[in-house]
Design an enzyme around this catalytic site. Sequence first.
Site, PDB file in Angstrom:
ATOM      1  N   ILE A  21       0.824  -1.200   0.000  1.00 57.49           N
ATOM      2  CA  ILE A  21       0.000   0.000   0.000  1.00 57.49           C
ATOM      3  C   ILE A  21       0.860   1.254   0.000  1.00 57.49           C
ATOM      4  CG2 ILE A  21      -1.628   1.342   1.402  1.00 57.49           C
ATOM      5  CD1 ILE A  21      -2.863  -1.330   2.304  1.00 57.49           C
ATOM      6  N   ASP A  40      11.203   3.867   4.722  1.00 56.96           N
ATOM      7  CA  ASP A  40      11.050   2.457   5.052  1.00 56.96           C
ATOM      8  C   ASP A  40      12.275   2.027   5.838  1.00 56.96           C
ATOM      9  OD1 ASP A  40       9.043   0.199   3.505  1.00 56.96           O
ATOM     10  OD2 ASP A  40      10.733  -0.592   4.662  1.00 56.96           O
ATOM     11  N   ASP A  63      13.116   3.402  10.834  1.00 56.80           N
ATOM     12  CA  ASP A  63      12.485   2.360  11.629  1.00 56.80           C
ATOM     13  C   ASP A  63      11.521   3.063  12.569  1.00 56.80           C
ATOM     14  OD1 ASP A  63      11.714   0.458  13.508  1.00 56.80           O
ATOM     15  OD2 ASP A  63      13.677  -0.507  13.582  1.00 56.80           O
ATOM     16  N   ASN A  90       1.753   4.843   7.387  1.00 63.11           N
ATOM     17  CA  ASN A  90       1.194   3.616   6.836  1.00 63.11           C
ATOM     18  C   ASN A  90       1.893   2.341   7.305  1.00 63.11           C
ATOM     19  OD1 ASN A  90      -0.104   1.883   4.563  1.00 63.11           O
ATOM     20  ND2 ASN A  90       2.097   1.765   4.152  1.00 63.11           N
ATOM     21  N   SER A 145      -8.039   0.350  10.341  1.00 64.86           N
ATOM     22  CA  SER A 145      -8.515  -0.992   9.996  1.00 64.86           C
ATOM     23  C   SER A 145      -9.920  -1.208  10.533  1.00 64.86           C
ATOM     24  CB  SER A 145      -7.588  -2.049  10.607  1.00 64.86           C
ATOM     25  OG  SER A 145      -8.138  -3.344  10.484  1.00 64.86           O
ATOM     26  N   TYR A 159      -2.996  -6.871  16.983  1.00 62.96           N
ATOM     27  CA  TYR A 159      -3.199  -6.054  15.793  1.00 62.96           C
ATOM     28  C   TYR A 159      -4.448  -5.194  15.936  1.00 62.96           C
ATOM     29  CZ  TYR A 159      -3.867  -4.811  10.873  1.00 62.96           C
ATOM     30  OH  TYR A 159      -4.043  -4.118   9.700  1.00 62.96           O
ATOM     31  N   ALA A 190     -10.289  -2.399   4.154  1.00 65.90           N
ATOM     32  CA  ALA A 190     -10.611  -3.774   4.511  1.00 65.90           C
ATOM     33  C   ALA A 190      -9.425  -4.661   4.124  1.00 65.90           C
ATOM     34  CB  ALA A 190     -11.880  -4.210   3.793  1.00 65.90           C
ATOM     35  N   THR A 192      -6.822  -6.163   2.272  1.00 67.86           N
ATOM     36  CA  THR A 192      -6.177  -5.684   1.048  1.00 67.86           C
ATOM     37  C   THR A 192      -5.010  -6.599   0.737  1.00 67.86           C
ATOM     38  OG1 THR A 192      -6.801  -3.403   1.589  1.00 67.86           O
ATOM     39  CG2 THR A 192      -5.060  -3.703  -0.047  1.00 67.86           C
TER      40      THR A 192
END
Length: 254
Positions: A21, A40, A63, A90, A145, A159, A190, A192
């Site tokens: 994503i 990232d 990080d 994200n 989420s 999670y 949802a 993904t």
Amino acid sequence: MTPRQRLEGKTALVTGAATGIGRAIADRYVAEGARVVYADRDADGAAAAVAAIGASARAVTMDISLEASVAAAFAELAEAGWTPGVVVANAGVQLFGHDAEIADLDLEVWQRTIDVNLTGTFLTVKHAVRGMLQIGGGSIILTGSPTAVRGEGSDFTAYSASKAGIHGLGRTVAAAYARRGIRVNTVGPAYTETGLVSAIVDDPEARAAIIGRIPMGRAGSPADLEGIMVFLASEESAFATGAVFAVDGGMTTL
């Protein structure tokens, strides 16, 4: 400015941008005219993602679970004149095979999930806000989420809890900084299909069970999130803050 360049003149940062994503959002932001930081912890992956783009993109190693890493990345960008006015928090983890119902959940799995998903989002937003206060405001977008608002993740205790925390964090920061020009919204996709959920993709029974709870009858893809992410990054959403935008094929309407 063409219709596909709604972010011209903006500098954006996307965490978890090496793949999935995050990569899709970052690439779309470039197409929409923004300068984009691909952040990232996978330095090689981030570098590969920007290799063919040129001067409108740069990679930074971050990080998100470590404040020193997050602070250093934002300081590096400020020094280079790349303080982001758009930040997409994200990056995250979902520890398949380890996350579980609470009676069976190891503390180590709980802590790792919280460290990355919730604390990592907190640190990203903290340093994003500090930078945006220096440039007169901006837009922050969090990845939430359906597990944050309903029992979709009953066997993913850590999670689900981490995502619920993200939803709450978004509302709190939005209220605190609305008068200082900083908007904060959450996008709730949802199921993904990316590398993050390969354990489900490779399990036909589990995949069918999840898709069966999505009224549109299919899994989401990273491309399904690009439009809302552009909208929230642009001035078209100037009066939107503290909201959760469900992009879930109707999953949370049931």
